[in-house]
Scaffold this active site. Structure first.
Site, PDB file in Angstrom:
ATOM      1  CG  HIS A 144       5.086   0.797  -1.666  1.00 42.58           C
ATOM      2  ND1 HIS A 144       5.941   0.648  -0.429  1.00 42.58           N
ATOM      3  CD2 HIS A 144       4.648  -0.512  -1.818  1.00 42.58           C
ATOM      4  CE1 HIS A 144       5.618  -0.557   0.024  1.00 42.58           C
ATOM      5  NE2 HIS A 144       4.653  -1.287  -0.808  1.00 42.58           N
ATOM      6  CD  GLU A 145       2.041  -1.568  -4.560  1.00 41.35           C
ATOM      7  OE1 GLU A 145       2.354  -2.590  -4.735  1.00 41.35           O
ATOM      8  OE2 GLU A 145       1.578  -1.151  -3.264  1.00 41.35           O
ATOM      9  CG  HIS A 195       6.417  -4.472  -3.959  1.00 39.05           C
ATOM     10  ND1 HIS A 195       7.158  -5.029  -2.980  1.00 39.05           N
ATOM     11  CD2 HIS A 195       5.468  -3.626  -3.146  1.00 39.05           C
ATOM     12  CE1 HIS A 195       6.696  -4.732  -1.835  1.00 39.05           C
ATOM     13  NE2 HIS A 195       5.816  -3.815  -2.104  1.00 39.05           N
ATOM     14  CD  GLU A 210       4.770  -4.446   1.898  1.00 38.05           C
ATOM     15  OE1 GLU A 210       4.510  -3.244   1.718  1.00 38.05           O
ATOM     16  OE2 GLU A 210       4.858  -5.231   1.209  1.00 38.05           O
TER      17      GLU A 210
END
Length: 661
Positions: free
Chosen positions: A183-184, A187, A261
């Site tokens: 997930h990070e 980003h 998100e």
């Protein structure tokens, strides 16, 4: 819009630019409202100041709502305070992800960490970076924070930092940790991280009005001047406006952050093909008493960076920086029933929710385009090698597959421990890079080692000699991941050490009066990733070019290098060049040179120009490069490394491309 479309790297980049414009618009509106509020406060307290300076009420000027000069003064004052606060915070964060991590109390995860949780976390980050073609980020942790949370920060993938809390390390399984890290990484590669880091600076500027009010309030209370009452009232008014700034800050963060998100969750599932990993992590956060709470005094200003809400639940859901956990879980795994249970420290059995998430994987895969897709027959053998079909190479940018993750794990596991351990700390990392740059020709190597013995510390020279046999035994597919590991560690050098090392790299690369592709790539990697860290270059190039014709000659140079370094046959090289050109909407391509390149200096200049292209043009360039490389259905080591050089220069993380050895 289909799920596949929402995960397109270049579309993400364009969306990030659109969100930057949205941020500027919202910031401008917040600034205007703040200016009006400050002006109203000033004209309301001005009669009090006049009363202190005039002998009687009769002598006071009549009250007037609109006072243009006073309005201009108040606007200028607000602009100076907000602008100064923004520039101060951006300057404080100029070090990239490292600055943000240290602001929140994080500490680097040591390369020789003995704690099993830290070792597992470091391995997950390194494997994901190598498989995705992303520079290995700085790896941080906040052990004292018991909530389950994580964040990525920085301006570009080259100065990024990934950080997790102690609760994340202690409570999540490897699959769940991998989902959070994925997930990070989303980003990082999709441009969210740069915007989020800038957002910290912008919001600090808005909040600076409240800080100014607090200072004036204290000054007025402790002063004995006649005007102290007016100063105190002005300070109180600005303090109230400061709370208005907090309100606007939270609204802006919510407007900019929430939808991203969901997209980062979807990308994490695409990276791992394991929805139960990230869904299980979210479920554990819901069941933990601390949830994702972060106790740092700077958690408020960085709240939009985190994996889940790092603050107490907001009374107004519209001001929340993150969507509800239940909604995120159900988007990842339709039908998921959230049952909050406290996690156990030991590795738990799969929960009912996790089993259910795994059961619905087939439907999610069909929706997202991860499963059941027929691989084009001509590309099947090459896809087994690279993890993606050649025709879709540009679409693979910013994505990842379990096959590539497995390949990265195999490469890391097969790495000689002496080399991988040395590459993870600054002293050994220098020795590793210099070992990789030494020539295989005995006479050239002898000359290089003689020069090194005169130009480096004896201890470093001894370390090079110790590591040399292991470095010589590496395959070409192992050399670049090892260089990635080493370059990531070199960010800990001092500026003087970096300059000395950069000069050594350049000297060693040119020792035999010719520059190999690998030498070019490593030298470029050292400069491109480290120079911005030490203030020698800007973190990123500002986009200038939208159409291929604007950098027509540069594209020709890039494609001719890729074509000729893949074969010595002029007919095959010409065919590869034409296949690449066919992917671009270029007129008059007959004039483009497809001649064998004399050296890589023109290639380097062409890449620096191409780096200034807009995302849509970068996608076209990579499509052309991929078509050129895969024209003969095989990938040489030189081609794989040149393709990596192109993607790295364009800040487009190309997943691991393995040479056919």
């Amino acid at each position: 819009m289909s799920e596949r479309q929402t995960m397109d790297f270049f579309e993400h980049q364009d969306q990030a630019r659109s969100r930057t414009r949205l941020l500027l618009l919202l910031f401008s509106l917040a600034l205007l409202c703040t200016m009006l509020a400050v002006y109203l406060i000033i004209i309301l307290i001005k009669p009090l100041a006049d009363l202190n300076s005039t002998p009687s009420i009769a002598a006071m000027e009549p009250f007037v709502w609109w006072q243009p000069r006073l309005f201009l003064y108040s606007m200028a004052g607000v602009f100076i305070v907000v602008g100064g606060g923004t520039l101060y915070k951006l300057s404080e964060l100029s070090g990239g992800g490292k600055s943000v991590a240290e602001l929140l109390g994080a500490t680097p995860v040591p390369a020789d960490a003995k704690d099993e949780h830290l070792k597992r976390y470091r391995n997950v980050v390194e494997e994901m970076a190598i498989a995705s073609g992303t520079p290995i980020p700085l790896i941080y942790a906040i052990p004292r924070e018991k909530g389950i949370n994580a964040f990525a920060a920085g301006f570009t993938p080259r100065d990024a930092a990934v950080c997790v809390t102690g609760g994340t390390l202690e409570n999540l399984s490897r699959d769940e940790l991998q989902g959070v890290v994925a997930h990070e990484f989303s980003h990082i590669v999709n441009g969210d991280m740069r915007l989020n880091t800038r957002l910290m600076g912008v919001l600090h500027g808005i909040l600076a009005i409240g800080l100014t009010g607090y200072f004036l309030l204290r000054s007025g209370r402790h002063s004995r001047n006649k005007s102290s009452g007016g100063i105190a009232i002005l300070g109180l008014g600005l303090l109230i406006v400061g709370y208005l700034g907090v309100f606007f800050a939270r609204l802006i963060k919510a407007a900019v952050s929430r939808q991203r998100e969901f997209l980062a969750d979807a990308s994490a599932v695409q990276f791992t093909r394991n929805p139960s990993g990230i869904a299980g992590a979210l479920a554990k956060i819901a069941g933990l008493s601390a949830h994702g709470r972060v106790l740092s005094s700077h958690a408020e200003e960085a709240s939009h960076l985190f994996f889940v809400n790092a603050l107490s639940d907001y009374f107004i859901s519209a001001m929340a920086t993150h969507p509800p956990l239940e909604e995120r879980i159900r988007r990842i795994s339709p039908g998921f029933e959230l049952k909050a249970k406290p996690p156990r420290p030991e590795e738990p059995e799969p929960t009912a929710g996790e089993k259910q998430a795994a059961a619905v994987w087939g439907s999610l895969g069909a929706t997202a385009g991860f499963a059941g897709e027929a691989v084009p027959t001509p590309a099947a053998s090459q896809e087994a090698l690279t993890g993606f079909a050649p025709e879709e190479a540009q679409d693979a940018v910013g994505t990842l597959t379990p096959e590539l993750m497995a390949a990265a794990q195999r490469i890391m596991a097969s790495m000689p421990p002496a080399l991988s351990d040395a590459a993870r700390e600054p002293f050994g990392a220098r020795a590793v890079i210099l070992c990789l740059l030494t020539d295989q020709d005995p006479d050239v190597r002898k000359s290089q080692l003689r020069e090194l013995s005169l130009g480096v510390d004896p201890l470093l020279s001894a370390e090079i000699s110790r590591l040399m046999p292991a470095a010589d035994a590496l395959s070409r597919n192992q050399r670049l991941p090892l260089a990635d590991l080493a370059v990531a560690s070199l960010t800990e050098l001092s500026k003087s050490q970096y300059l000395e090392f950069a000069a050594l790299v350049e000297s060693l690369s040119k020792a035999d009066n010719r520059l190999s592709v690998f030498e070019f790539l490593v030298a470029a990697m050292v400069k491109r990733r480290l120079a911005p860290v030490f203030g020698m270059e800007k973190h990123f190039a500002r986009p200038r070019f939208r159409k291929p014709g604007e950098i027509r000659d540069e594209i020709g140079v890039i494609l001719s290098c890729l074509a000729w370094y893949g074969t010595d046959d002029s007919a095959l090289a010409r065919n590869a060049f034409e296949r690449g050109i066919s992917k671009l909407n270029l007129k008059g391509t007959d004039g483009l040179s497809s001649a064998r390149p004399e050296d890589l200096s023109a290639f380097s200049y062409a890449l620096s120009r191409a780096a200034q292209a807009y995302p849509a043009l970068k996608k076209q360039i990579l499509a052309a490069c991929s078509a050129c490389v895969f024209a003969d259905r095989k990938v040489t080591a030189d081609e794989a490394e040149l393709l990596r050089a192109v993607s790295d220069s364009l800040d487009c993380p190309m997943p691991l491309v393995l040479a056919d050895e």
